[in-house]
Design an enzyme around this catalytic site. Structure first.
Site, PDB file in Angstrom:
ATOM      1  N   GLU A   1       0.847  -1.193   0.000  1.00 27.85           N
ATOM      2  CA  GLU A   1       0.000   0.000   0.000  1.00 27.85           C
ATOM      3  C   GLU A   1       0.883   1.244   0.000  1.00 27.85           C
ATOM      4  O   GLU A   1       1.352   1.667   1.072  1.00 27.85           O
ATOM      5  CB  GLU A   1      -0.884   0.024   1.254  1.00 27.85           C
ATOM      6  CG  GLU A   1      -1.850  -1.133   1.355  1.00 27.85           C
ATOM      7  CD  GLU A   1      -3.057  -0.770   2.222  1.00 27.85           C
ATOM      8  OE1 GLU A   1      -4.173  -0.899   1.716  1.00 27.85           O
ATOM      9  OE2 GLU A   1      -2.878  -0.332   3.366  1.00 27.85           O
TER      10      GLU A   1
ATOM     11  N   GLY B   1      -6.401   6.742   0.278  1.00 30.86           N
ATOM     12  CA  GLY B   1      -7.417   7.757   0.559  1.00 30.86           C
ATOM     13  C   GLY B   1      -7.230   9.033  -0.236  1.00 30.86           C
ATOM     14  O   GLY B   1      -7.859  10.047   0.049  1.00 30.86           O
TER      15      GLY B   1
HETATM   16  P1  13P Z   1      -8.371   3.577   0.256  1.00 29.03           P
HETATM   17  O1  13P Z   1      -8.869   2.449  -0.605  1.00 29.03           O
HETATM   18  O2  13P Z   1      -9.465   4.366   0.904  1.00 29.03           O
HETATM   19  O3  13P Z   1      -7.346   4.400  -0.447  1.00 29.03           O
HETATM   20  O4  13P Z   1      -7.600   2.882   1.509  1.00 29.03           O
HETATM   21  C1  13P Z   1      -6.631   1.928   1.254  1.00 29.03           C
HETATM   22  C2  13P Z   1      -6.227   1.305   2.539  1.00 29.03           C
HETATM   23  O5  13P Z   1      -5.560   1.905   3.354  1.00 29.03           O
HETATM   24  C3  13P Z   1      -6.676  -0.064   2.790  1.00 29.03           C
HETATM   25  O6  13P Z   1      -6.008  -0.620   3.892  1.00 29.03           O
END
Ligand code: 13P
Length: 251
Positions: free
Chosen positions: A167, A173
């Site tokens: 990630e 986000g």
């Molecule tokens: P988003 O999909 O809201 O970007 O979040 C990703 C996340 O941190 C999943 O663990």
């Protein structure tokens, strides 16, 4: 060979009743869908309600964090054994929000991973670089260090039931997702690192999820990459329609 694995991380959203309702909605929307593994990670207070809502469904429940001890004087914490006893199968460990806001380090991540295995849980282990680290050309160094730190002392048989989640912090986000090529490059690096630590067969069995602004509209090209085996979905997992759409793409 690797079954796609999609997990929804609900973060600090949804009280127990809302979480149970969403879990039931997702289970209903994908009833009969095969060829994809699914997990939902509600807030700790909603774990029991979600486990009950998912009873009889193939969808697994996951906690978002755990302590490394089984019990004791650790106010505010919950142990992997408690999580397992609720009926959860997974626990997310080392999410960047925990590293960033709650002092999680490679060392505590490692302790929590060992503790998760002790309790019979299958951890989802997160790694990822910040924008500053990417721009400084340090992405592989950072995720390589996080991977080595997380899996220190973890035997091959256990590693194969863990899931890795790449990630990139700058994609979480933000609506700014890594391109499929950027993500694939890091996933291939992580798999090569796993092959060095263990062997090619073990590395080929470990699912590596991508996370960071995964949406129905970008899931297909991300999941189409050879080393992207699933997704860890934040915002788009909070609605039945968007999460079910991602699951249908994955299957
Ligand atoms: P988003 O999909 O809201 O970007 O979040 C990703 C996340 O941190 C999943 O663990």
């Amino acid at each position: 060979m690797r079954t796609p694995f999609i997990a929804g991380n609900w973060k600090m959203n949804l009280a127990p009743a809302e979480a149970a309702e969403l879990a039931r909605g997702i289970a209903g929307a994908i009833a009969g869908l095969t060829g994809v593994r699914v997990a939902l990670a509600p807030a700790a207070c909603a774990l029991q309600a979600v486990c009950e809502a998912l009873a009889g469904s193939p969808i697994a429940a996951a906690a978002q964090n755990c302590h490394w001890e089984a019990s004791g004087a650790f106010t505010g914490e919950i142990s992997p054994e408690m999580i397992r006893d609720l009926g959860c199968r997974h626990v997310i460990i080392g999410h960047s929000e925990r590293r960033q806001y709650f002092g999680e380090t490679d060392e505590t991540v490692n302790k929590k991973i060992h503790a998760a295995f002790r309790a019979g849980l299958e951890p989802i282990v997160c790694v990822g670089e910040t924008l500053e680290e990417r721009e400084a050309g340090r992405t592989m160094e950072v995720v390589g260090r996080q991977l080595d730190g997380a899996l220190a002392g973890v035997a091959a048989e256990r590693a194969t039931v863990a899931t890795l989640a790449y990630e990139p912090v700058w994609a979480i986000g933000t609506g700014r997702t890594a391109t499929p090529e950027q993500a694939q490059e890091v996933h291939a690096f992580l798999r090569a690192r796993l092959a060095e630590r263990y062997d090619r067969d073990v590395a080929d069995r470990i699912a590596i999820q991508y996370g960071g602004s995964v949406k129905p509209g970008n899931a297909e090209e991300l999941l189409g990459q050879p080393d992207i085996d699933g997704a860890l979905v934040g915002g788009a997992s909070l609605k039945v329609d968007s999460f079910a759409a991602i699951l249908r793409v994955a299957h």
